[in-house]
Design a protein around this motif. Structure first.
Motif, PDB file in Angstrom:
ATOM      1  N   LEU A 435       1.226  -1.413  -0.039  1.00 42.55           N
ATOM      2  CA  LEU A 435       0.297  -0.197   0.013  1.00 42.55           C
ATOM      3  C   LEU A 435       1.020   0.902  -0.213  1.00 42.55           C
ATOM      4  O   LEU A 435       2.284   1.178   0.282  1.00 42.55           O
ATOM      5  CB  LEU A 435      -1.182  -0.363   1.262  1.00 42.55           C
ATOM      6  N   GLY A 436       0.370   2.450  -0.788  1.00 38.25           N
ATOM      7  CA  GLY A 436       0.883   3.806  -0.831  1.00 38.25           C
ATOM      8  C   GLY A 436       0.837   4.304   1.310  1.00 38.25           C
ATOM      9  O   GLY A 436       0.215   3.702   1.812  1.00 38.25           O
ATOM     10  N   GLY A 437       2.192   5.099   1.381  1.00 38.35           N
ATOM     11  CA  GLY A 437       2.330   5.724   2.751  1.00 38.35           C
ATOM     12  C   GLY A 437       3.470   6.313   2.616  1.00 38.35           C
ATOM     13  O   GLY A 437       4.559   6.105   1.629  1.00 38.35           O
ATOM     14  N   ARG A 438       3.661   6.874   3.740  1.00 42.17           N
ATOM     15  CA  ARG A 438       4.528   8.138   3.822  1.00 42.17           C
ATOM     16  C   ARG A 438       5.929   7.017   4.103  1.00 42.17           C
ATOM     17  O   ARG A 438       6.807   7.996   3.332  1.00 42.17           O
ATOM     18  CB  ARG A 438       3.838   8.863   5.036  1.00 42.17           C
ATOM     19  N   GLY A 468       5.709  16.422   4.031  1.00 39.11           N
ATOM     20  CA  GLY A 468       5.446  16.463   2.637  1.00 39.11           C
ATOM     21  C   GLY A 468       3.879  16.649   2.246  1.00 39.11           C
ATOM     22  O   GLY A 468       3.183  15.772   2.693  1.00 39.11           O
ATOM     23  N   PRO A 469       3.265  17.101   1.347  1.00 36.91           N
ATOM     24  CA  PRO A 469       2.371  17.314   0.477  1.00 36.91           C
ATOM     25  C   PRO A 469       1.637  16.065  -0.110  1.00 36.91           C
ATOM     26  O   PRO A 469       1.868  15.139  -0.610  1.00 36.91           O
ATOM     27  CB  PRO A 469       1.830  18.702   0.062  1.00 36.91           C
ATOM     28  N   ALA A 470       0.503  15.659   0.328  1.00 41.47           N
ATOM     29  CA  ALA A 470      -0.396  14.686  -0.527  1.00 41.47           C
ATOM     30  C   ALA A 470      -0.945  15.157  -2.031  1.00 41.47           C
ATOM     31  O   ALA A 470      -1.312  16.554  -1.876  1.00 41.47           O
ATOM     32  CB  ALA A 470      -1.326  13.766   0.220  1.00 41.47           C
ATOM     33  N   LEU A 471      -1.053  14.137  -2.773  1.00 43.73           N
ATOM     34  CA  LEU A 471      -1.398  14.849  -4.797  1.00 43.73           C
ATOM     35  C   LEU A 471      -2.085  13.582  -4.338  1.00 43.73           C
ATOM     36  O   LEU A 471      -3.121  13.199  -4.327  1.00 43.73           O
ATOM     37  CB  LEU A 471      -0.908  14.008  -5.310  1.00 43.73           C
ATOM     38  N   PRO A 472      -3.218  14.764  -4.110  1.00 45.32           N
ATOM     39  CA  PRO A 472      -4.953  14.041  -4.676  1.00 45.32           C
ATOM     40  C   PRO A 472      -5.511  13.312  -5.908  1.00 45.32           C
ATOM     41  O   PRO A 472      -4.493  14.078  -7.286  1.00 45.32           O
ATOM     42  CB  PRO A 472      -5.708  15.545  -4.308  1.00 45.32           C
ATOM     43  N   VAL A 473      -5.682  12.584  -6.322  1.00 44.08           N
ATOM     44  CA  VAL A 473      -5.732  11.512  -7.741  1.00 44.08           C
ATOM     45  C   VAL A 473      -6.917  11.786  -7.594  1.00 44.08           C
ATOM     46  O   VAL A 473      -7.698  10.923  -6.953  1.00 44.08           O
ATOM     47  CB  VAL A 473      -4.992  10.338  -7.938  1.00 44.08           C
ATOM     48  N   THR A 508      -2.050  11.128  -2.779  1.00 43.56           N
ATOM     49  CA  THR A 508      -0.761   9.520  -2.408  1.00 43.56           C
ATOM     50  C   THR A 508       0.450  10.668  -2.182  1.00 43.56           C
ATOM     51  O   THR A 508       0.192  11.558  -2.840  1.00 43.56           O
ATOM     52  CB  THR A 508      -0.504   9.091  -3.948  1.00 43.56           C
ATOM     53  N   VAL A 509       1.299  10.100  -2.223  1.00 35.58           N
ATOM     54  CA  VAL A 509       2.617  10.535  -1.154  1.00 35.58           C
ATOM     55  C   VAL A 509       3.808   9.925  -1.795  1.00 35.58           C
ATOM     56  O   VAL A 509       4.816  10.492  -1.586  1.00 35.58           O
ATOM     57  CB  VAL A 509       2.414  10.436   0.374  1.00 35.58           C
ATOM     58  N   ASN A 510       3.738   8.470  -2.750  1.00 35.62           N
ATOM     59  CA  ASN A 510       5.070   8.408  -2.969  1.00 35.62           C
ATOM     60  C   ASN A 510       4.906   8.809  -4.863  1.00 35.62           C
ATOM     61  O   ASN A 510       3.992   9.168  -5.446  1.00 35.62           O
ATOM     62  CB  ASN A 510       4.484   6.849  -3.148  1.00 35.62           C
TER      63      ASN A 510
END
Length: 767
Positions: A435-438, A468-473, A508-510
């Motif tokens: 999974l995605g995560g910091r 860091g900022p998260a990117l909305p998708v 997503t932060v990755n």
């Protein structure tokens, strides 16, 4: 058309085209080569000088007349080289010719011949290859003819009259192997394969052709039937799951060939145990004649079910047997245990476990790091499970069927544990989801670790994205994702697509890399800036198992977003299906399969068992047996022998005699231990799969002939077979040298050149 060309070619060049294809060109000059070459140069010089002095002629006339005269002399001098053809021909009555007749049900189709003379394929073959026919008499005069009929395998027969077209499967490779092995040690000059090419066997055709090429045995193929039906609807290909977990839905993908329907829609039904469970509509395609239909299999009760896909026949179809397809589907109960490792408390951990909490077929065991060397364990079997955190041995790790890694860095694992994770996928055959995560993926330091190669996305080294900022998708399924069983959010494909379009965005932060070769992208994301190729869900096969990356960090928004109704089940449905997908194809240490899963009475079924230790190390010294229970309740025990080709593989054959469902239970004994395999089934009926692709497959038959040095003939042109089969390098042969200088074509060429020269002179007023 072909026979006319062969006749004319044989008259012009003295010998049939087959002789030139098989023969070797040689020369036997009547004079030394140097002398002949000198004569040729001298005559050429005389022609050039003679025509060059004719000043009364134009340059064009001198060139044309000189060329025609030079070509005439060159043809005559070429005859002095005495060109010849050395051929190998079968010695009469000293060689065997194998003739294989297709005995499958597709040979009953009445499309052989034209007009009022149309008859069934098998009748046309029996007429052409009757013992009293001119073709068979010619073959019998030159060879010792051995006849076979074949469907799933080949068996000897005395004449073509014994061919009944009752087989439900055409295995060309197995039949060629059977005939070759049956005639082992005999001087085999060639094989004649008479079929419509409807090959649906499981054996390797390439291996069968390689064995024939090694013996230099040509295969002469004779095609029967029409290559294209003018009006027909047929199920050509079906892709369906073999096993499902209880409560899981599946997708059946059906390729339907549609011809002559005039844009009319035809209903397609999916039945389970005789009950219609889904329907779709076949729409004639705008281009081509193949239409792909995807049908959702609803959750079925635990046990073995008989699936059937059917399309309504057209009123004037030549064949209707290809409008149906059947197989068996096993629904197993579970529960399958999945280990979910999380490196920090976060909503994703709680919401994911809660989504599958009521699913009795899967159990998510949670391991969350709450502090340094302290863990929260949820769903463990006893107080000792995962007591020291992540499993330190393969024995413990390999008891799970799938692993989910959350926001946990690579440093959380030892080097040996990272190698164990990679082996969990490649050796154990388990499912892995990251999974995605910091602290996940590249930001977690997984780049360059043993686990990195197992993942479907490339990674670059990065730092933990703590603040860091998260990117909305905005997440949407790709073309592959729209039909994937794990991503079906509603009962129909259209409703599922509409639901995906209405879901709120995730973040997503990755820094997700590119797809690896062989990986498949199922979900992609579009950011607010307009980028639309952000990978969200990708997967790949890795060794025996599969791995996937879900790059979003907060799928729980699909449950808690203000736009989601309280009663909405999208989040639960998504994760239940995702986890079921992870564990669906994960092998057990001991498993048994039957190939094919659908046969006719009297056709052999191959049982294969794969045996491994709890650490998934292949075991070769076990005693493996299978108990086969027929539809009448009677049982028979078969001993499976270890295969020398593959470690841990055992096989045996059995032949069902009655129609109905057969169950197979396998038992393995290794010392004092005994393992019970998952039960598999075999469906036995009279229909079979032979008519699924009932049109003449001439390209396949041509390929068989070309790769072995044979010739392909339509049935109407099979008369040339007797002469062509004589020229062979296999069996007992005699080499003959045949003169080519006296061919009628040579005389006609010289006469034509001289006539052309005289005619040109007359036309120009020079004669």
């Amino acid at each position: 058309m072909g026979s006319w060309f062969d006749t004319i070619g044989t008259w012009l060049f003295k010998y049939p085209p087959r002789a030139f294809a098989r023969g070797e060109f040689v020369t036997a000059p009547v004079l030394p080569v140097g002398l002949l070459a000198g004569m040729a140069l001298l005559l050429l010089a005389v022609v050039v000088v003679t025509h060059g002095r004719l000043r009364t002629l134009s340059v064009q006339d001198r060139v044309i007349l000189g060329t025609l005269r030079a070509l005439s002399l060159a043809a005559l001098i070429a005859c002095l080289f005495r060109p010849g053809l050395v051929t190998a021909a079968a010695v009469p009555q000293r060689n065997v010719l194998a003739v294989l007749f297709d005995d499958s049900r597709s040979m009953r189709i009445a499309d052989a011949g034209t007009g009022r003379d149309t008859t069934t394929r098998v009748s046309a073959v029996q007429q052409r290859f009757a013992d009293s026919s001119a073709l068979v008499r010619a073959l019998s005069a030159r060879f010792a003819v051995r006849r076979f009929r074949f469907a799933a395998s080949a068996t000897p027969v005395r004449s073509s009259a014994e061919v009944q077209a009752l087989g439900t499967r055409s295995d060309l490779a197995q039949s060629l192997d059977d005939a070759r092995e049956d005639l082992e040690g005999m001087p085999l000059a060639g094989v004649v394969l008479i079929s419509d090419g409807a090959d649906n066997g499981t054996a390797s055709l390439d291996d069968a052709l390689l064995a024939l090429r090694a013996r230099r045995v040509p295969v002469y193929t004779v095609g029967v039937g029409q290559e294209r039906f003018a009006r027909d609807i047929a199920i050509e290909r079906v892709q369906a799951p073999r096993r499902l977990l209880s409560g899981a839905a599946g997708v059946v993908e059906v390729d339907v060939r549609v011809r002559g329907m005039d844009n009319a829609r035809v209903p397609l039904t999916l039945e389970a145990d005789g009950r219609v469970v889904a329907t779709e509509t076949v729409q004639p395609p705008a281009r081509g004649d193949l239409s792909t239909v995807r049908v959702r299999i609803p959750p079925l009760p635990t046990g073995v079910h008989r699936l059937a896909v059917r399309v309504r026949p057209l009123p004037t179809e030549i064949v209707t047997q290809n409008n149906e397809w059947q197989t068996s589907l096993e629904v197993r109960a579970g529960p399958d245990r999945v280990l979910y490792v999380e490196g920090e408390p976060r909503p994703e951990f709680a919401f994911l476990r809660r989504a599958v909490n009521e699913d009795s077929a899967v159990q998510v065991v949670g391991l969350m790091r709450s502090a340094e060397r302290k863990y929260l364990r949820l769903g463990v079997r006893d107080s000792l499970e995962l007591l020291n955190g992540f499993p330190a041995t393969r024995d413990e790790l390999f008891t799970y069927r799938a692993i989910i890694l959350g926001s946990v860095e690579a440093a959380f694992f030892t080097g040996e544990q990272l190698r164990m994770l990679a082996d969990f996928v490649s050796v154990r055959g388990g499912g892995l989801l990251v999974l995605g995560g910091r602290a996940s993926l590249g930001e977690g330091g997984f780049a360059g670790t043993p686990l990195a190669d197992a993942l479907p996305l490339t990674m670059t080294r990065g730092e933990i994205n703590a603040e860091g900022p998260a990117l909305p998708v905005q997440v949407r399924p790709t073309r592959a994702g729209e039909i994937h069983p794990a991503l079906q959010l509603r009962e129909s494909l259209m409703a599922s697509r509409q639901r995906w379009d209405s879901l709120p965005p995730l973040t997503t932060v990755n820094q997700l890399g590119s797809l690896r070769a062989g990986a498949t992208l199922l979900l992609s994301g579009r950011s607010e800036g307009g980028r639309s190729d952000i990978p969200v869900l990708a997967w790949q096969r890795y060794g025996r198992g599969m791995s996937a990356v879900f790059g979003a960090q907060d799928s729980w928004l699909w449950r808690m977003d203000a736009a989601i109704p309280v009663e909405d089940q999208t989040h639960q449905t998504f994760w239940r299906q995702m986890i079921r997908w992870l564990v669906d194809d994960v092998p057990a240490p001991f498993d048994v399969t039957a190939t094919p899963t659908r046969v006719a009475p009297g056709e052999a079924v191959v049982l294969r068992a794969q045996l491994a230790s709890p650490q998934f190390e292949d075991i070769n010294d076990a005693q493996v047996s299978a108990i086969v229970t027929g539809p009448a309740g009677t049982s028979e025990v078969f001993s499976l022998e270890w295969s020398l080709r593959d470690d841990g593989s055992y096989s045996a054959r059995f032949t069902p005699r009655d129609t109905g469902r057969y169950t197979v239970d396998a038992v393995a004994r290794t010392g004092r231990d005994s393992l019970q395999a998952v039960t598999t089934t075999v469906l036995v009926d009279e229909r079979g799969a032979d008519v699924a692709q009932a049109e003449l497959r001439a390209p396949l038959l041509r390929r068989i002939a070309e790769e072995t040095g044979g010739v392909y003939y339509p049935l109407a042109e099979a008369a040339a077979l007797a002469d062509d089969a004589t020229f062979t390098n296999a069996g007992v042969t005699v080499r003959e040298a045949k003169d080519l200088w006296d061919m009628p074509a040579v005389f006609l060429l010289v006469a034509l050149l001289l006539a052309a020269e005289w005619g040109y002179r007359r036309w120009r007023g020079l004669a």
